[in-house]
Design a protein around this motif. Structure first.
Motif, PDB file in Angstrom:
ATOM      1  N   GLU A  78       9.212   3.248  63.318  1.00 27.07           N
ATOM      2  CA  GLU A  78       8.422   2.607  62.252  1.00 27.07           C
ATOM      3  C   GLU A  78       9.276   1.879  61.220  1.00 27.07           C
ATOM      4  O   GLU A  78       8.772   1.026  60.480  1.00 27.07           O
ATOM      5  CB  GLU A  78       7.500   3.624  61.553  1.00 27.07           C
ATOM      6  CG  GLU A  78       8.198   4.768  60.878  1.00 27.07           C
ATOM      7  CD  GLU A  78       8.434   5.989  61.782  1.00 27.07           C
ATOM      8  OE1 GLU A  78       8.871   7.008  61.239  1.00 27.07           O
ATOM      9  OE2 GLU A  78       8.209   5.909  63.003  1.00 27.07           O
ATOM     10  N   VAL A  79      10.572   2.164  61.146  1.00 27.01           N
ATOM     11  CA  VAL A  79      11.461   1.495  60.187  1.00 27.01           C
ATOM     12  C   VAL A  79      11.480  -0.015  60.421  1.00 27.01           C
ATOM     13  O   VAL A  79      11.518  -0.802  59.473  1.00 27.01           O
ATOM     14  CB  VAL A  79      12.896   2.090  60.276  1.00 27.01           C
ATOM     15  CG1 VAL A  79      13.904   1.247  59.501  1.00 27.01           C
ATOM     16  CG2 VAL A  79      12.901   3.528  59.792  1.00 27.01           C
ATOM     17  N   PHE A  80      11.420  -0.431  61.661  1.00 27.22           N
ATOM     18  CA  PHE A  80      11.502  -1.845  62.019  1.00 27.22           C
ATOM     19  C   PHE A  80      10.333  -2.644  61.451  1.00 27.22           C
ATOM     20  O   PHE A  80      10.498  -3.779  61.000  1.00 27.22           O
ATOM     21  CB  PHE A  80      11.571  -1.981  63.541  1.00 27.22           C
ATOM     22  CG  PHE A  80      11.877  -3.366  64.045  1.00 27.22           C
ATOM     23  CD1 PHE A  80      13.032  -4.026  63.674  1.00 27.22           C
ATOM     24  CD2 PHE A  80      11.020  -3.996  64.941  1.00 27.22           C
ATOM     25  CE1 PHE A  80      13.325  -5.298  64.154  1.00 27.22           C
ATOM     26  CE2 PHE A  80      11.307  -5.262  65.432  1.00 27.22           C
ATOM     27  CZ  PHE A  80      12.458  -5.914  65.044  1.00 27.22           C
ATOM     28  N   HIS A  81       9.142  -2.039  61.439  1.00 29.19           N
ATOM     29  CA  HIS A  81       7.941  -2.749  60.989  1.00 29.19           C
ATOM     30  C   HIS A  81       7.468  -2.330  59.599  1.00 29.19           C
ATOM     31  O   HIS A  81       6.506  -2.906  59.082  1.00 29.19           O
ATOM     32  CB  HIS A  81       6.804  -2.549  61.994  1.00 29.19           C
ATOM     33  CG  HIS A  81       7.051  -3.238  63.299  1.00 29.19           C
ATOM     34  ND1 HIS A  81       6.931  -4.593  63.461  1.00 29.19           N
ATOM     35  CD2 HIS A  81       7.445  -2.744  64.497  1.00 29.19           C
ATOM     36  CE1 HIS A  81       7.230  -4.919  64.707  1.00 29.19           C
ATOM     37  NE2 HIS A  81       7.549  -3.820  65.354  1.00 29.19           N
ATOM     38  N   ALA A  82       8.117  -1.354  58.982  1.00 32.05           N
ATOM     39  CA  ALA A  82       7.684  -0.852  57.674  1.00 32.05           C
ATOM     40  C   ALA A  82       7.705  -1.959  56.626  1.00 32.05           C
ATOM     41  O   ALA A  82       8.646  -2.751  56.563  1.00 32.05           O
ATOM     42  CB  ALA A  82       8.585   0.301  57.234  1.00 32.05           C
ATOM     43  N   GLU A  83       6.656  -2.008  55.822  1.00 36.92           N
ATOM     44  CA  GLU A  83       6.571  -3.007  54.758  1.00 36.92           C
ATOM     45  C   GLU A  83       7.457  -2.586  53.591  1.00 36.92           C
ATOM     46  O   GLU A  83       7.442  -1.426  53.179  1.00 36.92           O
ATOM     47  CB  GLU A  83       5.123  -3.175  54.307  1.00 36.92           C
ATOM     48  CG  GLU A  83       4.273  -3.778  55.399  1.00 36.92           C
ATOM     49  CD  GLU A  83       3.408  -4.922  54.933  1.00 36.92           C
ATOM     50  OE1 GLU A  83       3.420  -5.264  53.734  1.00 36.92           O
ATOM     51  OE2 GLU A  83       2.723  -5.475  55.790  1.00 36.92           O
TER      52      GLU A  83
ATOM     53  N   VAL B  61      18.495  -7.376  55.792  1.00 39.50           N
ATOM     54  CA  VAL B  61      18.110  -6.222  56.617  1.00 39.50           C
ATOM     55  C   VAL B  61      18.773  -4.949  56.090  1.00 39.50           C
ATOM     56  O   VAL B  61      18.128  -3.900  55.982  1.00 39.50           O
ATOM     57  CB  VAL B  61      18.442  -6.467  58.110  1.00 39.50           C
ATOM     58  CG1 VAL B  61      18.337  -5.182  58.917  1.00 39.50           C
ATOM     59  CG2 VAL B  61      17.526  -7.550  58.677  1.00 39.50           C
ATOM     60  N   THR B  62      20.051  -5.035  55.747  1.00 37.39           N
ATOM     61  CA  THR B  62      20.749  -3.864  55.213  1.00 37.39           C
ATOM     62  C   THR B  62      20.065  -3.376  53.938  1.00 37.39           C
ATOM     63  O   THR B  62      19.852  -2.171  53.758  1.00 37.39           O
ATOM     64  CB  THR B  62      22.231  -4.197  54.954  1.00 37.39           C
ATOM     65  OG1 THR B  62      22.847  -4.497  56.206  1.00 37.39           O
ATOM     66  CG2 THR B  62      22.954  -3.038  54.302  1.00 37.39           C
ATOM     67  N   ALA B  63      19.697  -4.299  53.057  1.00 34.95           N
ATOM     68  CA  ALA B  63      18.999  -3.919  51.818  1.00 34.95           C
ATOM     69  C   ALA B  63      17.651  -3.268  52.141  1.00 34.95           C
ATOM     70  O   ALA B  63      17.260  -2.279  51.503  1.00 34.95           O
ATOM     71  CB  ALA B  63      18.813  -5.137  50.920  1.00 34.95           C
ATOM     72  N   MET B  64      16.931  -3.789  53.130  1.00 40.25           N
ATOM     73  CA  MET B  64      15.635  -3.225  53.509  1.00 40.25           C
ATOM     74  C   MET B  64      15.789  -1.815  54.072  1.00 40.25           C
ATOM     75  O   MET B  64      14.958  -0.937  53.814  1.00 40.25           O
ATOM     76  CB  MET B  64      14.962  -4.118  54.550  1.00 40.25           C
ATOM     77  CG  MET B  64      14.503  -5.437  54.022  1.00 40.25           C
ATOM     78  SD  MET B  64      13.875  -6.436  55.403  1.00 40.25           S
ATOM     79  CE  MET B  64      13.630  -7.980  54.591  1.00 40.25           C
TER      80      MET B  64
ATOM     81  N   GLN C  22      16.459   0.531  51.250  1.00 36.24           N
ATOM     82  CA  GLN C  22      15.210   0.738  50.507  1.00 36.24           C
ATOM     83  C   GLN C  22      14.362   1.817  51.179  1.00 36.24           C
ATOM     84  O   GLN C  22      13.620   2.532  50.510  1.00 36.24           O
ATOM     85  CB  GLN C  22      14.449  -0.591  50.463  1.00 36.24           C
ATOM     86  CG  GLN C  22      13.420  -0.698  49.400  1.00 36.24           C
ATOM     87  CD  GLN C  22      12.806  -2.088  49.372  1.00 36.24           C
ATOM     88  OE1 GLN C  22      13.031  -2.934  50.234  1.00 36.24           O
ATOM     89  NE2 GLN C  22      12.007  -2.332  48.361  1.00 36.24           N
ATOM     90  N   GLN C  23      14.506   1.950  52.493  1.00 33.13           N
ATOM     91  CA  GLN C  23      13.755   2.959  53.236  1.00 33.13           C
ATOM     92  C   GLN C  23      14.524   4.274  53.391  1.00 33.13           C
ATOM     93  O   GLN C  23      14.066   5.186  54.072  1.00 33.13           O
ATOM     94  CB  GLN C  23      13.403   2.419  54.630  1.00 33.13           C
ATOM     95  CG  GLN C  23      12.469   1.230  54.590  1.00 33.13           C
ATOM     96  CD  GLN C  23      12.134   0.756  55.987  1.00 33.13           C
ATOM     97  OE1 GLN C  23      11.506   1.491  56.755  1.00 33.13           O
ATOM     98  NE2 GLN C  23      12.556  -0.453  56.325  1.00 33.13           N
ATOM     99  N   GLY C  24      15.712   4.339  52.788  1.00 30.86           N
ATOM    100  CA  GLY C  24      16.487   5.572  52.833  1.00 30.86           C
ATOM    101  C   GLY C  24      17.474   5.671  53.975  1.00 30.86           C
ATOM    102  O   GLY C  24      17.984   6.756  54.264  1.00 30.86           O
ATOM    103  N   TYR C  25      17.773   4.562  54.632  1.00 35.96           N
ATOM    104  CA  TYR C  25      18.708   4.548  55.760  1.00 35.96           C
ATOM    105  C   TYR C  25      19.898   3.650  55.440  1.00 35.96           C
ATOM    106  O   TYR C  25      19.761   2.666  54.715  1.00 35.96           O
ATOM    107  CB  TYR C  25      18.020   4.046  57.038  1.00 35.96           C
ATOM    108  CG  TYR C  25      16.869   4.916  57.448  1.00 35.96           C
ATOM    109  CD1 TYR C  25      17.087   6.080  58.164  1.00 35.96           C
ATOM    110  CD2 TYR C  25      15.567   4.579  57.104  1.00 35.96           C
ATOM    111  CE1 TYR C  25      16.021   6.907  58.525  1.00 35.96           C
ATOM    112  CE2 TYR C  25      14.496   5.385  57.457  1.00 35.96           C
ATOM    113  CZ  TYR C  25      14.732   6.553  58.168  1.00 35.96           C
ATOM    114  OH  TYR C  25      13.689   7.358  58.518  1.00 35.96           O
ATOM    115  N   SER C  26      21.018   3.993  56.004  1.00 40.84           N
ATOM    116  CA  SER C  26      22.196   3.147  55.805  1.00 40.84           C
ATOM    117  C   SER C  26      22.138   1.947  56.740  1.00 40.84           C
ATOM    118  O   SER C  26      21.403   1.957  57.733  1.00 40.84           O
ATOM    119  CB  SER C  26      23.470   3.947  56.070  1.00 40.84           C
ATOM    120  OG  SER C  26      23.527   4.326  57.428  1.00 40.84           O
TER     121      SER C  26
END
Length: 172
Positions: A29-34, A144-147, A150-154
């Motif tokens: 879901e990380v790939f499509h998460a808003e 992409v790195t910033a996104m 933002q979702q809690g992943y490196s």
């Protein structure tokens, strides 16, 4: 393919692959998460990159502008709603097309004129367009790195220096 602009394109392909490899290790879901960013999701960011890589390939192949713009909705649809693996396959196909074109264009400084309906004519060369493709990709890989953060992943390092180290280690 040791000429500088072509080597830079190989770096670009490597950097995209690093991110795809990383994304495949994260929850789907990380790939499509808003998210609140330049684009509303990682998937949409890569969709944008895909669409414009197809556009720049067409420019380098000297496809007339009036034939390129009608294809943009098709390229947009191709990237819409696909998985990380689906996006990886789209990019692999585009990279193959770029490499084929570069093999048929031995002079990366081949002069060309690009005509845009709004911006007019630009007298440039193939290597400038390839540099733009790489630079454009670098910018959006940063998005992409910033996104991901933002979702809690490196993110994953995609700096050109890391590419050079990996090439040296593998003897390329």
């Amino acid at each position: 393919m040791f000429q500088q602009p072509y080597a830079l394109y190989d770096y670009h392909v490597w950097a995209n692959q690093r991110i795809f490899n990383h994304l495949e290790q994260l929850p789907e879901e990380v790939f499509h998460a808003e998210v609140t960013s330049v684009f509303p999701s990682v998937a949409r960011t890569f969709g944008h990159l895909y669409r414009f890589e197809r556009l720049y390939h067409s420019v380098l192949a000297e496809v007339p502008t009036e034939e390129i713009f009608p294809k943009i909705p098709v390229w947009t649809a191709e990237a819409e709603g696909v998985s990380v693996d689906g996006m990886r396959r789209l990019f692999a196909g585009t990279a193959e097309q770029f490499h084929d074109l570069m093999d048929r264009t031995p002079d990366p400084d081949q002069a060309m004129t690009i005509v845009h309906p709004s911006y007019g004519s630009l007298h440039t060369c193939s290597s400038d367009i390839l540099r733009h493709v790489v630079n454009h990709g670098t910018y959006h890989r940063g998005n992409v790195t910033a996104m991901l953060r933002q979702q809690g992943y490196s993110g994953v390092p995609t700096d050109y220096l890391f590419y050079l180290v990996e090439c040296q280690e593998s003897g390329q």
